[in-house]
Write an enzyme that holds these catalytic residues in place. Structure first.
Site, PDB file in Angstrom:
ATOM      1  N   SER A 141       0.933  -1.342  -0.013  1.00 33.52           N
ATOM      2  CA  SER A 141      -0.031  -0.033   0.035  1.00 33.52           C
ATOM      3  C   SER A 141       0.760   1.324  -0.118  1.00 33.52           C
ATOM      4  O   SER A 141       0.466   2.310   0.022  1.00 33.52           O
ATOM      5  CB  SER A 141      -1.091   0.074   1.098  1.00 33.52           C
ATOM      6  OG  SER A 141      -2.069  -0.781   1.075  1.00 33.52           O
TER       7      SER A 141
ATOM      8  N   LYS B 289       0.340   3.857  -2.905  1.00 34.28           N
ATOM      9  CA  LYS B 289      -0.893   4.840  -2.578  1.00 34.28           C
ATOM     10  C   LYS B 289      -0.155   6.297  -2.503  1.00 34.28           C
ATOM     11  O   LYS B 289      -0.812   7.379  -2.940  1.00 34.28           O
ATOM     12  CB  LYS B 289      -1.547   4.476  -1.717  1.00 34.28           C
ATOM     13  CG  LYS B 289      -2.607   3.501  -1.863  1.00 34.28           C
ATOM     14  CD  LYS B 289      -3.334   2.706  -0.677  1.00 34.28           C
ATOM     15  CE  LYS B 289      -4.053   1.599  -1.262  1.00 34.28           C
ATOM     16  NZ  LYS B 289      -4.496   0.540  -0.012  1.00 34.28           N
TER      17      LYS B 289
ATOM     18  N   SER C  99      -5.871   3.663   3.818  1.00 35.19           N
ATOM     19  CA  SER C  99      -5.259   2.746   2.945  1.00 35.19           C
ATOM     20  C   SER C  99      -6.423   2.034   2.067  1.00 35.19           C
ATOM     21  O   SER C  99      -6.437   0.810   1.827  1.00 35.19           O
ATOM     22  CB  SER C  99      -4.498   1.595   3.663  1.00 35.19           C
ATOM     23  OG  SER C  99      -3.610   1.356   2.865  1.00 35.19           O
TER      24      SER C  99
ATOM     25  N   LYS D  80       3.279   6.524   5.347  1.00 38.32           N
ATOM     26  CA  LYS D  80       2.473   5.276   4.653  1.00 38.32           C
ATOM     27  C   LYS D  80       2.816   3.982   4.644  1.00 38.32           C
ATOM     28  O   LYS D  80       4.113   3.555   4.651  1.00 38.32           O
ATOM     29  CB  LYS D  80       2.310   5.558   3.183  1.00 38.32           C
ATOM     30  CG  LYS D  80       1.123   4.833   2.610  1.00 38.32           C
ATOM     31  CD  LYS D  80      -0.084   5.177   2.858  1.00 38.32           C
ATOM     32  CE  LYS D  80      -1.186   4.041   2.557  1.00 38.32           C
ATOM     33  NZ  LYS D  80      -1.587   2.954   3.534  1.00 38.32           N
TER      34      LYS D  80
END
Length: 498
Positions: free
Chosen positions: A74, A77, A135, A252
């Site tokens: 993820s 992203k 997420s 993140k």
């Protein structure tokens, strides 16, 4: 008897002097070693890791397999959000469709989701927050379809942007990071991506948000409260360790069976910025303790940040560099009586200016202070009337092509308007000397700074050490000479009596 006692006392004093000298030498040699003790990176099991200067990713503090191909999960992203921000309008509204259920692969209860449903009308802003904070894979699919026309169209924009940033070891196949063998990156590339993302104010504003609420609508009757999954920003009740880091900017996370546990994060303290990228942590680091395993990346990142901020950055002040403070410009429609030699003088606000950057850069700046130039940019037209203290622009002090610091430029005095015009000054100019012809770098007297005092202290200690060593060597030579002389005298007396 008294003579023997005096001799013993003298030997004791001599021995103590020798001991103090040895202790002094050991102290001087040991202090730098303690101060520069290396961080134990080996205690962190992450297989792919990079720690860099957030303002210049070419400055590497530590790396481990940073160019090895990894799966980003993820952390993908970050790129999805950037492409959305640069190619879409956050205030646009859109109605999402079945893409929120998954296009190339259907999402399951194990997928990280924002929680939106087909038929909902939301803003692009809502979707980007849902993408970055919780997420949401569903948000990623909806963004891709709206901004890129299709997932494939959006992915093409992602790969194009990766090449522009210099992420030569990266290739994307989807907007959310669901595993695909052809969807990969490197720890180094992700540091470049984060550094670029931090230059986008709207990205930072979104990524640093702790909580965001998406209003209810006709399809979904309850609001969505989105909590940021970055534990360096958000404390989660029940966690055995408080992982919130006071200097964290944003980060993140990512987590899939193939990618392992991933983390891309940035922090800033006193002007120094650091980026850490971590990929491939195993799903179980602590014998079944999944909570501690999940928190390990946040705890480790905090420890690395603390070490780097304390040991890998240095400061230098404008005063130490002798940067020139005064500049001048012509003024349009000015009362000539108000000017000094036909010019308005301006002062750069550098009295309390401190540059904090990596140790190597500070050393380079100090060594090449004479090569620093100033790029003066007038953001206000140099046209009367001008008030005293008015901000006229900024000064960019540069070493080569690198801007090492900036300072506001303030008018030194007021200039009233008058009839008739003076030729318009250049709004941007490279300034190498002041109005009085002084050089940009003052080669004369400058005030002593803390670092100057520290340097002098170490020089004096070094001189003292040399003096002690010389004294010790000379006294030993004298002592050996006296012993030999006495031995010869004794031998002569014995020969005489024989």
């Amino acid at each position: 008897m008294l003579y023997c006692k005096a001799m013993n006392t003298q030997k004791w004093e001599t021995g103590m002097k020798r001991l103090l000298s040895i202790l002094l030498v050991l102290t001087i040699l040991t202090i730098p070693a303690i101060a520069l003790a290396d961080f134990d990176y080996d205690s962190i099991p992450t297989p792919n890791m990079l720690v860099v200067d957030g303002n210049d990713t070419s400055v590497v503090f530590y790396e481990r397999n940073a160019d090895q191909r990894v799966f980003p999960a993820s952390t993908t992203k970050i790129m999805t959000a950037l492409v959305a921000l640069e190619n879409g309008n956050l205030d646009d509204t859109l109605t999402v469709g079945d893409e929120v259920l998954g296009t190339t692969i259907k999402f399951t209860e194990l997928s990280s989701l924002m929680g939106i449903k087909p038929g909902e009308t939301l803003t692009l802003r809502d979707l980007v927050y849902g993408l970055m904070l919780v997420s949401g894979n569903d948000a990623g699919e909806a963004i891709a379809k709206y901004v890129g026309g299709s997932v494939d169209g959006f992915v093409a924009l992602m790969n194009q942007k990766a090449q522009q940033i210099g992420m030569n070891g990266t290739h994307y196949t989807n907007p959310h990071g669901v595993h695909d063998d052809d969807h990969y990156t490197t720890a180094r590339d992700m540091a470049k991506l984060m550094a670029y993302a931090l230059s986008i104010d709207e990205f930072v504003k979104i990524a640093e948000t702790r909580t965001y609420t998406v209003p209810a609508n006709s399809v979904r009757p309850t609001e969505l409260v989105l909590l940021n999954t970055d534990r360096m920003l958000n404390a989660v009740p029940g966690d055995p360790v408080n992982t919130v880091y006071p200097y964290a900017i944003c980060g993140k996370t990512g987590d899939t069976p193939m990618a392992g546990k991933c983390f891309v994060v940035a922090a800033e303290k006193d002007g120094a910025r650091v980026i850490i990228t971590m990929f491939g942590d195993k799903a179980d680091l602590y014998n079944g303790d999944t909570i501690t395993t999940n928190l390990a990346r946040f705890v480790n990142a905090a420890a690395i940040f603390d070490h780097v901020f304390a040991n890998n950055f240095a400061t230098v002040t404008a005063a130490e560099l002798g940067l020139q403070k005064t500049f001048s410009t012509g003024v349009v429609n000015a009362n000539a009586a108000d000017l000094q030699d036909g010019q308005l003088t301006m002062s750069a606000q550098i009295e309390n200016l401190t540059i904090r950057t990596s140790n190597d850069k500070v050393n380079n700046i100090k060594a090449n202070a004479g090569a620093i130039t100033a790029n003066v940019v007038l953001t206000t037209d140099a046209q009367a009337p001008i008030t005293a203290g008015q901000t006229m622009g900024v000064v960019e002090y540069k070493l080569g092509e690198d801007v090492i610091c900036k300072a506001d430029l303030i008018a030194d005095f007021a200039v009233s308007a008058a009839s008739g015009e003076v030729s318009s000054p250049d709004e941007t100019a490279i300034v190498t000397e002041g109005p009085d012809g002084t050089a940009l770098i003052d080669k004369g007297r400058k005030d002593w700074s803390a670092s100057d005092t520290l340097t002098l202290t170490f020089v004096l200690l070094a001189i003292l050490l040399v003096a002690l060593i010389v004294t010790f060597v000379l006294s030993e030579r004298k002592r050996r000479y006296e012993r030999k002389r006495r031995a010869r005298a004794k031998q002569r007396r014995q020969q005489y009596y024989e």
